[in-house]
Structure formats: C-alpha cells, structure tokens
Scaffold this motif. Structure first.
Motif, short mmCIF file in Angstrom:
data_model
loop_
_atom_site.label_atom_id
_atom_site.label_comp_id
_atom_site.label_asym_id
_atom_site.label_seq_id
_atom_site.Cartn_x
_atom_site.Cartn_y
_atom_site.Cartn_z
N HIS A 110 108.13 67.92 56.82
CA HIS A 110 106.28 67.32 56.73
C HIS A 110 105.41 68.19 56.57
N ALA A 111 104.80 67.75 55.92
CA ALA A 111 103.16 68.16 54.62
C ALA A 111 102.50 67.43 55.05
N ASP A 112 101.36 68.46 55.15
CA ASP A 112 100.17 66.95 56.06
C ASP A 112 98.95 67.90 54.78
N TYR A 113 98.41 67.14 53.61
CA TYR A 113 97.12 67.61 52.63
C TYR A 113 95.78 67.44 52.87
N GLY A 114 95.79 66.84 53.59
CA GLY A 114 94.46 66.20 54.31
C GLY A 114 94.92 64.97 53.85
N TRP A 115 94.34 64.46 52.58
CA TRP A 115 94.23 62.87 52.07
C TRP A 115 95.62 63.00 52.19
N LEU A 116 97.09 63.15 52.25
CA LEU A 116 98.20 63.15 51.77
C LEU A 116 99.02 63.78 53.50
N LYS A 117 100.10 62.40 54.02
CA LYS A 117 100.80 62.92 54.94
C LYS A 117 101.24 62.96 54.52
N VAL A 165 114.98 60.50 45.80
CA VAL A 165 113.97 60.56 46.59
C VAL A 165 114.13 59.87 47.23
N LEU A 166 113.09 59.69 48.81
CA LEU A 166 112.79 58.89 49.45
C LEU A 166 111.13 59.80 50.44
N ASN A 167 110.34 59.46 49.67
CA ASN A 167 108.60 60.08 50.82
C ASN A 167 108.12 58.82 51.19
N ASP A 168 107.80 58.78 52.86
CA ASP A 168 107.18 58.22 53.50
C ASP A 168 105.91 58.30 53.50
N ASP A 169 104.84 57.72 52.66
CA ASP A 169 103.47 59.18 52.18
C ASP A 169 102.15 57.47 52.67
N PHE A 170 101.58 58.63 53.20
CA PHE A 170 100.41 57.64 53.76
C PHE A 170 98.94 58.40 53.19
N VAL A 171 98.48 57.46 52.00
CA VAL A 171 97.45 58.41 51.53
C VAL A 171 95.88 57.67 51.70
N ASP A 172 94.57 58.41 52.35
CA ASP A 172 93.81 58.27 52.44
C ASP A 172 92.55 57.26 51.88
N SER A 195 108.07 51.43 44.38
CA SER A 195 107.14 51.87 45.24
C SER A 195 107.04 50.48 45.98
N ILE A 196 107.77 50.49 47.81
CA ILE A 196 107.01 49.44 48.56
C ILE A 196 106.15 49.90 49.36
N VAL A 197 105.02 49.12 48.86
CA VAL A 197 104.24 49.14 50.14
C VAL A 197 103.74 48.71 51.50
N LEU A 198 103.79 49.98 52.44
CA LEU A 198 104.42 49.05 54.02
C LEU A 198 102.82 48.53 54.67
N GLU A 237 90.79 52.12 53.93
CA GLU A 237 91.99 51.86 54.17
C GLU A 237 93.13 52.77 54.04
N GLU A 238 93.43 52.83 54.79
CA GLU A 238 95.25 53.92 54.57
C GLU A 238 96.34 53.61 54.16
N VAL A 239 96.92 53.53 52.84
CA VAL A 239 98.18 53.27 52.45
C VAL A 239 98.83 54.32 53.08
N ASN A 240 100.17 53.01 53.62
CA ASN A 240 101.11 53.71 54.06
C ASN A 240 102.39 53.07 52.68
N PHE A 241 103.01 53.67 52.18
CA PHE A 241 103.98 53.60 51.42
C PHE A 241 105.46 54.22 51.38
N LEU A 242 106.25 52.93 50.72
CA LEU A 242 107.83 54.59 50.91
C LEU A 242 107.88 54.44 49.12
N GLN A 243 108.33 55.43 48.45
CA GLN A 243 108.36 56.15 47.18
C GLN A 243 109.90 56.28 47.25
#
Length: 234
Positions: A12-19, A42-49, A66-69, A110-116
């Motif tokens: 897990h990494a938290d870059y502020g704008w990206l978790k 690669v399977l990244n579960d991304d949350f972007v501001d 990329s699959i947007v959740l 709105e935050e976006v959460n997607f699987l890449q």
C-alpha cells in the motif's frame, strides 16, 4: 492448489492524491517471489482524487486493462484516442511497439476507484491499439459475465492479445456458481465487495484474492452476497 492473499497483504502507498494497493511487484514495491501469475503482471487497486491522475507516460509490450469500480476515468493517448469510462465500462490498451497515454479523474468532486491490470501479450511487436467497451451490469447477476477475452463473442467484450478471459459477477446471498477449468490453466480470483466461499472451504473477504492451479472445478458461494472478478489464464 489454492494460494490465498488477504487484502492486507498487498503493498500500500499513499501519495495524497493517489491511494494504491499492489497485488504484484510494481513501482517502489519489488518482491522477486511476487512478480506475476501466468501472464498477469500487475493488478493495482487505485483511488484517485478529483481532477488528479497519471500524466502522459509511455508503455511498451503490455496489454493494459482498466476496470472502473466507482467514479469516472478519462483516457488520452498519443494515437488520438480519448474516452471516459465509469462502472459498466472497460478500457483496453495494447501498448505494443510503444504508446504514450494519460489516465485522469475528470470529476471535480468525486473520487475514482479502478482496477488496472497488465498482462504480457502473446506476441511482441503489435501495433498499438485502444478500445473502450461497455457491458450490461444486470448480466453480472448470478452469472460469470465475460468482459475481456482473446476471442470476444460480442461488442460488449474487449479484445485482448492473450489467451485469457476476465469475468465479473454479482453473486446474491445463497446462490452458487461453478467455473469448470481446463487442465493446465490458472484461475486468479479477486473479491471486489462482500465475501465468498470457494469449494465450500476457503472463505475470501473484500479485496482478498486467490491464485488457483490444478483445480478442475471452482464452486463459488456467498453468505451475504459478493461482487468479484475471475480471470481464466494460461
């Protein structure tokens, strides 16, 4: 054989704008024992501001899905493609000999959460390509709905240059699904929401995953309902 990876075992990494949560080695996270599962790299579960994202950057010799959740994801690339996707859509890009793209959250609120997901292609040197497909989310109910495949049978399924199929499912409480697997192939299983039991024994919860081999049939049940992704891999 079934290897279970609890959600909390992911990097897990938290870059502020990206978790972000990484299921495989990626970026700053490197584990020589966790590089890939078959062609799944690669399977990244991304949350972007809102109004943030990944600026223009290059890719080569990779199939990127990329699959947007939740929320909206905007794609732009050096071949002139532009598209915005939400849940019910899939973006597939074949990087091939080389392409530059960006992925951003166009929403101001709105935050976006997607699987890449990144997959190694069957062959190298492909001409770069991109497509956005949409599927009927109602068809996920108590079924394994293919949304990405090597040989898509409908325009709702994205085409990928690898011998795999990505399925999505919404399984209601008390219902059961069975996936029959051909000999010598792999299954990657990822719980998006809820909980599932696999073959009546192994229980997986939200964001847990399993890497499965030598299992001819996978029986999937849920006590409280679940949304999950199943990938059939060589």
């Amino acid at each position: 054989m079934m290897q279970i990876y609890p959600a909390q075992s992911r990097y897990h990494a938290d870059y502020g704008w990206l978790k972000t949560y990484h299921s495989f080695s990626f970026g700053d996270y490197y584990d020589p024992n966790n590089l890939q599962f078959g062609p799944l790299r690669v399977l990244n579960d991304d949350f972007v501001d809102p109004l943030r994202g990944f600026g223009a950057h290059p890719h080569q010799e990779m199939e990127i899905v990329s699959i947007v959740l939740k929320g909206y994801l905007k794609h732009e690339d050096s071949a002139g493609h532009t598209a915005t996707t939400t849940f019910g859509g899939v973006q597939r890009m074949s990087a091939g000999t080389g392409i530059i793209h960006s992925e951003t959250n166009p929403s101001p609120t709105e935050e976006v959460n997607f699987l890449q997901l990144w997959f190694l292609p069957e062959v190298r040197g492909l001409t770069p390509s991109y497509e956005r497909t949409t599927f009927n989310v109602e068809k996920m109910k108590n079924a394994l709905l293919p949304v990405v495949a090597k040989n898509p049978s409908s325009p709702e399924i994205a085409h990928i240059h690898q011998d795999l199929t990505i399925y999505l499912s919404d399984l209601e409480a008390g219902r059961e699904l069975t996936f029959a697997q051909q000999e010598g192939r792999r299954i990657f299983f990822f719980v998006i929401e809820g909980d599932v039991a696999l073959n009546g024994e192994t229980v997986l919860h939200k964001r847990d995953s399993a890497r499965i081999t030598e299992t001819p049939a996978l029986h999937i049940t849920s006590g409280n309902g679940a949304r999950f992704m199943l990938i059939d891999l060589p």
